[in-house]
Write a protein that holds these residues in place. Sequence first.
Motif, PDB file in Angstrom:
ATOM      1  N   GLY A 101       0.797  -1.225   0.000  1.00 29.84           N
ATOM      2  CA  GLY A 101       0.000   0.000   0.000  1.00 29.84           C
ATOM      3  C   GLY A 101       0.828   1.272   0.000  1.00 29.84           C
ATOM      4  O   GLY A 101       0.448   2.268  -0.611  1.00 29.84           O
ATOM      5  N   LYS A 102       1.971   1.239   0.693  1.00 28.41           N
ATOM      6  CA  LYS A 102       2.737   2.483   0.854  1.00 28.41           C
ATOM      7  C   LYS A 102       4.096   2.364   0.200  1.00 28.41           C
ATOM      8  O   LYS A 102       4.574   1.277  -0.094  1.00 28.41           O
ATOM      9  CB  LYS A 102       2.942   2.760   2.348  1.00 28.41           C
ATOM     10  CG  LYS A 102       1.680   3.181   3.060  1.00 28.41           C
ATOM     11  CD  LYS A 102       2.004   3.483   4.518  1.00 28.41           C
ATOM     12  CE  LYS A 102       0.728   3.602   5.337  1.00 28.41           C
ATOM     13  NZ  LYS A 102       0.930   3.233   6.736  1.00 28.41           N
ATOM     14  N   LYS A 103       4.714   3.538   0.024  1.00 26.78           N
ATOM     15  CA  LYS A 103       6.085   3.574  -0.500  1.00 26.78           C
ATOM     16  C   LYS A 103       7.022   2.852   0.450  1.00 26.78           C
ATOM     17  O   LYS A 103       6.855   2.930   1.667  1.00 26.78           O
ATOM     18  CB  LYS A 103       6.538   5.022  -0.639  1.00 26.78           C
ATOM     19  CG  LYS A 103       6.193   5.637  -1.968  1.00 26.78           C
ATOM     20  CD  LYS A 103       7.248   6.688  -2.341  1.00 26.78           C
ATOM     21  CE  LYS A 103       7.247   6.913  -3.827  1.00 26.78           C
ATOM     22  NZ  LYS A 103       6.630   8.151  -4.256  1.00 26.78           N
ATOM     23  N   GLY A 104       8.020   2.191  -0.103  1.00 23.49           N
ATOM     24  CA  GLY A 104       8.971   1.500   0.756  1.00 23.49           C
ATOM     25  C   GLY A 104      10.076   0.885  -0.078  1.00 23.49           C
ATOM     26  O   GLY A 104      10.312   1.296  -1.208  1.00 23.49           O
ATOM     27  N   LYS A 105      10.723  -0.113   0.498  1.00 19.54           N
ATOM     28  CA  LYS A 105      11.864  -0.728  -0.178  1.00 19.54           C
ATOM     29  C   LYS A 105      11.406  -1.791  -1.186  1.00 19.54           C
ATOM     30  O   LYS A 105      10.261  -2.246  -1.141  1.00 19.54           O
ATOM     31  CB  LYS A 105      12.768  -1.373   0.874  1.00 19.54           C
ATOM     32  CG  LYS A 105      13.460  -0.339   1.727  1.00 19.54           C
ATOM     33  CD  LYS A 105      14.245  -0.983   2.828  1.00 19.54           C
ATOM     34  CE  LYS A 105      13.403  -1.544   3.916  1.00 19.54           C
ATOM     35  NZ  LYS A 105      13.391  -0.809   5.169  1.00 19.54           N
ATOM     36  N   THR A 106      12.329  -2.155  -2.052  1.00 22.25           N
ATOM     37  CA  THR A 106      12.050  -3.225  -3.011  1.00 22.25           C
ATOM     38  C   THR A 106      12.883  -4.453  -2.663  1.00 22.25           C
ATOM     39  O   THR A 106      14.105  -4.375  -2.537  1.00 22.25           O
ATOM     40  CB  THR A 106      12.398  -2.779  -4.445  1.00 22.25           C
ATOM     41  OG1 THR A 106      11.578  -1.649  -4.760  1.00 22.25           O
ATOM     42  CG2 THR A 106      12.130  -3.881  -5.445  1.00 22.25           C
ATOM     43  N   LEU A 107      12.192  -5.578  -2.507  1.00 22.92           N
ATOM     44  CA  LEU A 107      12.883  -6.853  -2.319  1.00 22.92           C
ATOM     45  C   LEU A 107      12.693  -7.665  -3.589  1.00 22.92           C
ATOM     46  O   LEU A 107      11.595  -7.730  -4.139  1.00 22.92           O
ATOM     47  CB  LEU A 107      12.306  -7.619  -1.127  1.00 22.92           C
ATOM     48  CG  LEU A 107      12.829  -9.051  -0.960  1.00 22.92           C
ATOM     49  CD1 LEU A 107      14.319  -9.077  -0.673  1.00 22.92           C
ATOM     50  CD2 LEU A 107      12.071  -9.785   0.147  1.00 22.92           C
ATOM     51  N   GLN A 108      13.762  -8.278  -4.029  1.00 22.62           N
ATOM     52  CA  GLN A 108      13.709  -9.045  -5.273  1.00 22.62           C
ATOM     53  C   GLN A 108      14.064 -10.502  -5.043  1.00 22.62           C
ATOM     54  O   GLN A 108      15.033 -10.814  -4.373  1.00 22.62           O
ATOM     55  CB  GLN A 108      14.693  -8.416  -6.253  1.00 22.62           C
ATOM     56  CG  GLN A 108      14.847  -9.138  -7.569  1.00 22.62           C
ATOM     57  CD  GLN A 108      15.539  -8.250  -8.573  1.00 22.62           C
ATOM     58  OE1 GLN A 108      14.934  -7.730  -9.496  1.00 22.62           O
ATOM     59  NE2 GLN A 108      16.826  -8.053  -8.391  1.00 22.62           N
ATOM     60  N   PHE A 109      13.258 -11.398  -5.621  1.00 23.40           N
ATOM     61  CA  PHE A 109      13.638 -12.802  -5.720  1.00 23.40           C
ATOM     62  C   PHE A 109      14.243 -12.999  -7.098  1.00 23.40           C
ATOM     63  O   PHE A 109      13.766 -12.414  -8.071  1.00 23.40           O
ATOM     64  CB  PHE A 109      12.413 -13.713  -5.584  1.00 23.40           C
ATOM     65  CG  PHE A 109      11.808 -13.739  -4.215  1.00 23.40           C
ATOM     66  CD1 PHE A 109      12.602 -13.675  -3.079  1.00 23.40           C
ATOM     67  CD2 PHE A 109      10.427 -13.852  -4.055  1.00 23.40           C
ATOM     68  CE1 PHE A 109      12.037 -13.719  -1.802  1.00 23.40           C
ATOM     69  CE2 PHE A 109       9.850 -13.895  -2.786  1.00 23.40           C
ATOM     70  CZ  PHE A 109      10.657 -13.826  -1.668  1.00 23.40           C
ATOM     71  N   ASN A 110      15.267 -13.823  -7.160  1.00 24.08           N
ATOM     72  CA  ASN A 110      15.911 -14.053  -8.453  1.00 24.08           C
ATOM     73  C   ASN A 110      16.229 -15.531  -8.643  1.00 24.08           C
ATOM     74  O   ASN A 110      16.574 -16.231  -7.690  1.00 24.08           O
ATOM     75  CB  ASN A 110      17.204 -13.221  -8.540  1.00 24.08           C
ATOM     76  CG  ASN A 110      18.088 -13.645  -9.697  1.00 24.08           C
ATOM     77  OD1 ASN A 110      18.900 -14.563  -9.575  1.00 24.08           O
ATOM     78  ND2 ASN A 110      17.916 -13.023 -10.836  1.00 24.08           N
ATOM     79  N   GLY A 111      16.087 -15.975  -9.890  1.00 26.73           N
ATOM     80  CA  GLY A 111      16.472 -17.346 -10.208  1.00 26.73           C
ATOM     81  C   GLY A 111      16.753 -17.495 -11.684  1.00 26.73           C
ATOM     82  O   GLY A 111      16.355 -16.649 -12.481  1.00 26.73           O
ATOM     83  N   HIS A 112      17.457 -18.579 -12.035  1.00 28.85           N
ATOM     84  CA  HIS A 112      17.723 -18.829 -13.459  1.00 28.85           C
ATOM     85  C   HIS A 112      16.924 -20.039 -13.917  1.00 28.85           C
ATOM     86  O   HIS A 112      16.907 -21.067 -13.251  1.00 28.85           O
ATOM     87  CB  HIS A 112      19.226 -19.003 -13.731  1.00 28.85           C
ATOM     88  CG  HIS A 112      19.867 -20.214 -13.114  1.00 28.85           C
ATOM     89  ND1 HIS A 112      19.857 -21.456 -13.724  1.00 28.85           N
ATOM     90  CD2 HIS A 112      20.546 -20.377 -11.963  1.00 28.85           C
ATOM     91  CE1 HIS A 112      20.515 -22.324 -12.961  1.00 28.85           C
ATOM     92  NE2 HIS A 112      20.932 -21.707 -11.880  1.00 28.85           N
ATOM     93  N   LEU A 113      16.269 -19.874 -15.066  1.00 25.31           N
ATOM     94  CA  LEU A 113      15.422 -20.944 -15.598  1.00 25.31           C
ATOM     95  C   LEU A 113      16.192 -21.907 -16.494  1.00 25.31           C
ATOM     96  O   LEU A 113      15.685 -22.967 -16.850  1.00 25.31           O
ATOM     97  CB  LEU A 113      14.253 -20.344 -16.386  1.00 25.31           C
ATOM     98  CG  LEU A 113      13.063 -19.837 -15.549  1.00 25.31           C
ATOM     99  CD1 LEU A 113      12.099 -19.042 -16.423  1.00 25.31           C
ATOM    100  CD2 LEU A 113      12.334 -20.983 -14.860  1.00 25.31           C
ATOM    101  N   ASP A 114      17.400 -21.540 -16.889  1.00 31.00           N
ATOM    102  CA  ASP A 114      18.147 -22.430 -17.794  1.00 31.00           C
ATOM    103  C   ASP A 114      18.719 -23.630 -17.047  1.00 31.00           C
ATOM    104  O   ASP A 114      18.920 -23.587 -15.830  1.00 31.00           O
ATOM    105  CB  ASP A 114      19.287 -21.663 -18.496  1.00 31.00           C
ATOM    106  CG  ASP A 114      20.275 -21.035 -17.537  1.00 31.00           C
ATOM    107  OD1 ASP A 114      19.844 -20.480 -16.500  1.00 31.00           O
ATOM    108  OD2 ASP A 114      21.494 -21.104 -17.787  1.00 31.00           O
ATOM    109  N   ILE A 115      18.932 -24.688 -17.808  1.00 31.49           N
ATOM    110  CA  ILE A 115      19.505 -25.925 -17.245  1.00 31.49           C
ATOM    111  C   ILE A 115      20.709 -26.342 -18.091  1.00 31.49           C
ATOM    112  O   ILE A 115      20.780 -25.994 -19.269  1.00 31.49           O
ATOM    113  CB  ILE A 115      18.466 -27.084 -17.228  1.00 31.49           C
ATOM    114  CG1 ILE A 115      17.925 -27.373 -18.641  1.00 31.49           C
ATOM    115  CG2 ILE A 115      17.307 -26.738 -16.302  1.00 31.49           C
ATOM    116  CD1 ILE A 115      17.050 -28.616 -18.727  1.00 31.49           C
TER     117      ILE A 115
END
Length: 489
Positions: A101-115
């Motif tokens: 709802g409010k302004k704040g920090k950004t948290l990111q999840f990351n992953g690679h789809l390649d095998i």
Amino acid sequence: MSEDITEKKIIPRVPLKKNEKILLSFVDKNEQKITDLLQKLVQIESLNFSEFQYHNIDKIFEFTKDLMEKEGFKTELFKVPFLGKKKNESYYNLISSFEGGKKGKTLQFNGHLDIVPFNPDNWDEETPPLGGVIKENKLYGRGSIDMKAGIACQMIAMKILKESGLKFKGKLKLWLTPDEETHGAYGSAYMTKNNFEVINADATIVGEPSIRKPMSSPSIGLGEKGPNWVKFTFHGVAGHGSWPKPKSNAINKATRFIYEAERKLKIPKRKPPITKIQQLKYMLKRVNYSDLKKIRAYTGEKNPLDKDKRDSSILYRTTFSFTEINAGIKTNVIPDTCELSADFRAMPGLTTQELFDAIVKFCSKLKYRIELPEGYNNLQHENPKFKDEPTDVTLSIITVGEGSATDPNTEFGKIIQNSYEAVYATSPLFHFNTGFSDGGNMREAGMKDIFVFGPGGRNAHNANEYADLSTLKDVTKLYLLIAYRYLNS
Ligand SMILES: [Zn+2]
């Protein structure tokens, strides 16, 4: 390895609040969904052969995009052109997000789809590489643990936070890359250079596998070495095999280089992100001394040809391995060139120039004149001894990247630690990686608070790779709790 290692239990410094308990209980209810999603991801082939060989993996990106869109996330695919000849070939990166709802920090999840590629003949018939077959609570398949399991946990964690309706500030984001296995020319390296605003975040969790038996909770990767892959081309003189040229035979030059490097190639030391003492302290918070000895003594199945001892010192220094060699055309012809590839893994704080300086000094000891690629300073150029000498060896770059590490005691690092304690009731264990992940490219680009951890399994890059399904639920809880705590901090 005996399975009787017991992790020391602790009382979490920040126990679960009521809201958080409810939130995590949704993971229990959705456990089957994590497995189902992982199975689908494994069944969609997403091979990565090489940076230079295009292989279409759009299907898995379209699948994840559709799924995230259906769940109500704002989702976009970023097209990155393939560097080959055909104009219309490209790779995708996926960015999916939702905001509190409010302004704040950004948290990111990351992953690679390649095998990575596989040889189906080496796999058990009943657990084929693209089957996603479940046996004894293990889900088999190429990419199952490296790293579609981590991605499934991240996607379900996002879905649960959204559906819970619980309030938070800022933004939770997912970034999926197409080519971590080949160092990210179309993924992490490309996006950090060309679309930095799109993929930047205040903090990022890379969901690579990190539960290592006999432990049952993840170890948290806070840094990694920088891969510096180079090719040395030795220049010699051709001749008849019946007239030896021990000093100018290109193979002899290369083998002398290899032999002497073990003793004479002096690479400057750098302070490791986790020192030996710190690593020991982390371990002893986690297990008893006797168990620690068991873990240390464990060598696994050893190939009788393997004469090398397990060497933990590689965690604290820059290393190198010679990995490819190529020379000669005929048994009775002395070769005039010999190509030798080497894989240097640099500690954080050691620049590529400093590494090259060390290689140049080593060559000077051998009395070899070396040429470096353009843009690098060559110490031999200041040395009159080498001024009129012909070039013995040319160094060319396959890929270079610097080592990097994140401080575990930042605000985000502390939230990881207290969330970890709350989920696992044990003390978090940090580690430094010898191999790279997309996190390395992110840190190199200046992104802050990058940590790498995820579920457990075995045989990554090997036959019969599997994800240990018993580890997925708690990892999802950990991701979710970290997200909730961080986005409310
Ligand atoms: Zn991976």
